[in-house]
Design a protein around this motif. Structure first.
Motif, short mmCIF file in Angstrom:
data_model
loop_
_atom_site.label_atom_id
_atom_site.label_comp_id
_atom_site.label_asym_id
_atom_site.label_seq_id
_atom_site.Cartn_x
_atom_site.Cartn_y
_atom_site.Cartn_z
N CYS A 114 29.76 20.69 -17.32
CA CYS A 114 30.29 21.89 -16.64
C CYS A 114 29.30 23.05 -16.69
N ARG A 115 28.70 23.25 -17.87
CA ARG A 115 27.86 24.42 -18.06
C ARG A 115 26.39 24.15 -17.76
N ARG A 116 26.12 22.94 -17.26
CA ARG A 116 24.77 22.53 -16.87
C ARG A 116 23.76 22.84 -17.99
N MET A 117 24.11 22.37 -19.19
CA MET A 117 23.30 22.70 -20.37
C MET A 117 21.93 22.05 -20.35
N VAL A 118 21.83 20.85 -19.77
CA VAL A 118 20.52 20.20 -19.70
C VAL A 118 19.60 21.00 -18.78
N GLN A 119 20.16 21.43 -17.63
CA GLN A 119 19.36 22.25 -16.71
C GLN A 119 19.05 23.62 -17.32
N GLY A 120 20.02 24.15 -18.09
CA GLY A 120 19.82 25.45 -18.74
C GLY A 120 18.68 25.38 -19.76
N ASP A 121 18.65 24.29 -20.50
CA ASP A 121 17.57 24.08 -21.49
C ASP A 121 16.21 24.08 -20.77
N HIS A 122 16.17 23.35 -19.66
CA HIS A 122 14.91 23.28 -18.90
C HIS A 122 14.53 24.67 -18.36
N HIS A 123 15.55 25.43 -17.91
CA HIS A 123 15.32 26.76 -17.35
C HIS A 123 14.69 27.68 -18.39
N ALA A 124 15.21 27.57 -19.65
CA ALA A 124 14.69 28.42 -20.73
C ALA A 124 13.29 27.98 -21.15
N SER A 126 11.04 26.16 -19.50
CA SER A 126 10.00 26.08 -18.48
C SER A 126 9.39 27.44 -18.14
N GLY A 127 10.03 28.51 -18.64
CA GLY A 127 9.54 29.85 -18.30
C GLY A 127 10.21 30.41 -17.06
N ALA A 128 11.08 29.63 -16.42
CA ALA A 128 11.75 30.13 -15.21
C ALA A 128 12.56 31.39 -15.52
N TRP A 129 13.24 31.38 -16.68
CA TRP A 129 14.04 32.54 -17.10
C TRP A 129 13.12 33.75 -17.31
N ALA A 130 12.03 33.53 -18.07
CA ALA A 130 11.09 34.62 -18.35
C ALA A 130 10.46 35.17 -17.07
N ASN A 131 10.37 34.31 -16.06
CA ASN A 131 9.79 34.75 -14.78
C ASN A 131 10.79 35.45 -13.88
N GLY A 132 11.99 35.68 -14.44
CA GLY A 132 12.97 36.47 -13.69
C GLY A 132 13.92 35.67 -12.83
N GLN A 133 13.83 34.35 -12.91
CA GLN A 133 14.78 33.56 -12.09
C GLN A 133 16.14 33.52 -12.78
N ALA A 134 17.18 33.80 -12.04
CA ALA A 134 18.53 33.76 -12.62
C ALA A 134 19.01 32.32 -12.70
#
Ligand code: NAP
Length: 312
Positions: A114-124, A126-134
């Motif tokens: 439900c919370r897409r935790m695997v994708q969330g882990d990758h987002h954190a 991979s730097g996507a979060w730090a690069n400002g991607q929501a």
């Protein structure tokens, strides 16, 4: 000559205990066991069995003194129980000691889906979060409607946990159970139609094969999430993949597969599934308890005492 033969891949701790406590000989597979010489096979009275390879009467006949197959695991669908019974061979399993871990994993997979935790882990990472991607908003699980297909020992533990998530509980079993007000359905499609999450906790084997059919999956519908911790065989995997691919089903969280450890490659291409390598009972504590219960059954058999957890 050893009277206990252990078949499968055991942990170091279990290997030591099998050898030291039961004087067991350990072999990797049923094929290796079948290739032992006649004298060795003839001395075997108990088999400690671990694995999912089919264990039928023809193999049992290679061990003429065999009186017990002690399975490692609660699911003993690999063992042909009718063949064992016809030969006067008892079968035991390792129930209850693994309920908590399997139920924990089922709930964990539901939240992860439900919370897409695997994708969330990758987002954190991979730097996507730090690069400002929501990170995209996702789905709420608490308070939803959940159906348990098979309210046995593990199904019950899952239901108890999900009740604490304020979920509306529905279930199917072969007969109605005493529950704290959960809704009983007398067929799997009716259960699936009533819920958003369908959790499969059935036994495996021919009687439950593809019980989660195309019809049941369609009843679960395009907002529906299927969770399976039972056996791959309980779900029509082709029908599941078709619906996950074209959106007739929202998602799935799966610990078991039809051809495991091989996975249908279509699974790996899906973004709406959480996949686990059949690790429901896979904690140090629980695997040790399963090994001990398997050995305790063999020790009881050798001592002529009642078996602890006999299924046939
Ligand atoms: P259980 O207490 O025996 O419950 C099994 C459920 O299956 C019950 O609800 C039972 O229905 C139903 N059932 C049994 N025979 C059936 C039949 N012929 N037709 C339709 N339904 C039938 O078993 P459990 O200890 O909860 O374990 C359930 C399964 O989980 C195991 O057999 C195993 O395959 C799987 N498992 C998986 C993992 C993992 O690592 N993922 C670990 C452990 C176990 P009633 O309620 O009507 O009796």
């Amino acid at each position: 000559m050893t009277e206990t033969l252990a078949i499968g891949t055991f942990s170091e701790v279990d290997e030591t205990a099998l050898e030291d406590d039961l004087g067991a000989r350990i072999v990797d597979s049923l094929d290796v066991a079948a290739a032992l010489n006649e004298e060795t096979r003839g001395a075997v009275r108990a088999i400690a069995f671990k694995g999912h390879t089919r264990f039928d009467g023809a193999l049992m006949d290679l061990f003429p003194a065999l009186g017990l197959i002690a399975n490692y695991g609660v699911g003993y669908d690999a063992i042909n129980v009718a063949d064992a019974q016809a030969r006067g061979i008892a079968v035991t399993n390792t129930p209850d000691v693994l309920n908590d871990d399997v139920a924990d994993l089922a709930v964990g997979m539901m939240i992860a889906q439900c919370r897409r935790m695997v994708q969330g882990d990758h987002h954190a990472r991979s730097g996507a979060w730090a690069n400002g991607q929501a990170f995209p908003l996702n789905r709420k699980m608490s308070g939803g409607r959940v159906g348990i297909l098979g309210l046995g020992r593990i199904g019950r533990e899952i239901a108890d946990r999900l009740a604490a998530f304020k979920m509306e509980l529905h279930y199917w079993s072969r007969s109605e159970k005493d529950t704290p007000g959960w809704t009983y359905h007398d067929d799997p499609a009716s259960l699936a139609r009533a819920v958003d999450f369908l959790v499969v906790a059935l036994v495996g084997g021919p009687e439950t094969e593809s019980m989660v059919s195309a019809e049941v999956l369609d009843a679960l519908g395009q907002e529906g999430v299927l969770v399976n911790i039972s056996r791959g065989s309980t779900v029509d995997e082709g029908a599941l993949l078709d619906r996950l691919e074209d959106g007739r089903l929202a998602g799935a969280a799966l610990d078991v597969f039809c051809s495991e450890p091989e996975l249908d490659p279509r699974f790996a291409a899906l973004d709406n599934v959480v996949l686990q390598p059949h690790q429901g009972s896979g904690t140090h504590v629980t695997r040790a308890a399963m090994g001990k219960l398997q050995r305790d059954n063999i020790a009881a058999f050798m001592a002529g005492k009642p078996l602890l957890t006999q299924v046939a």
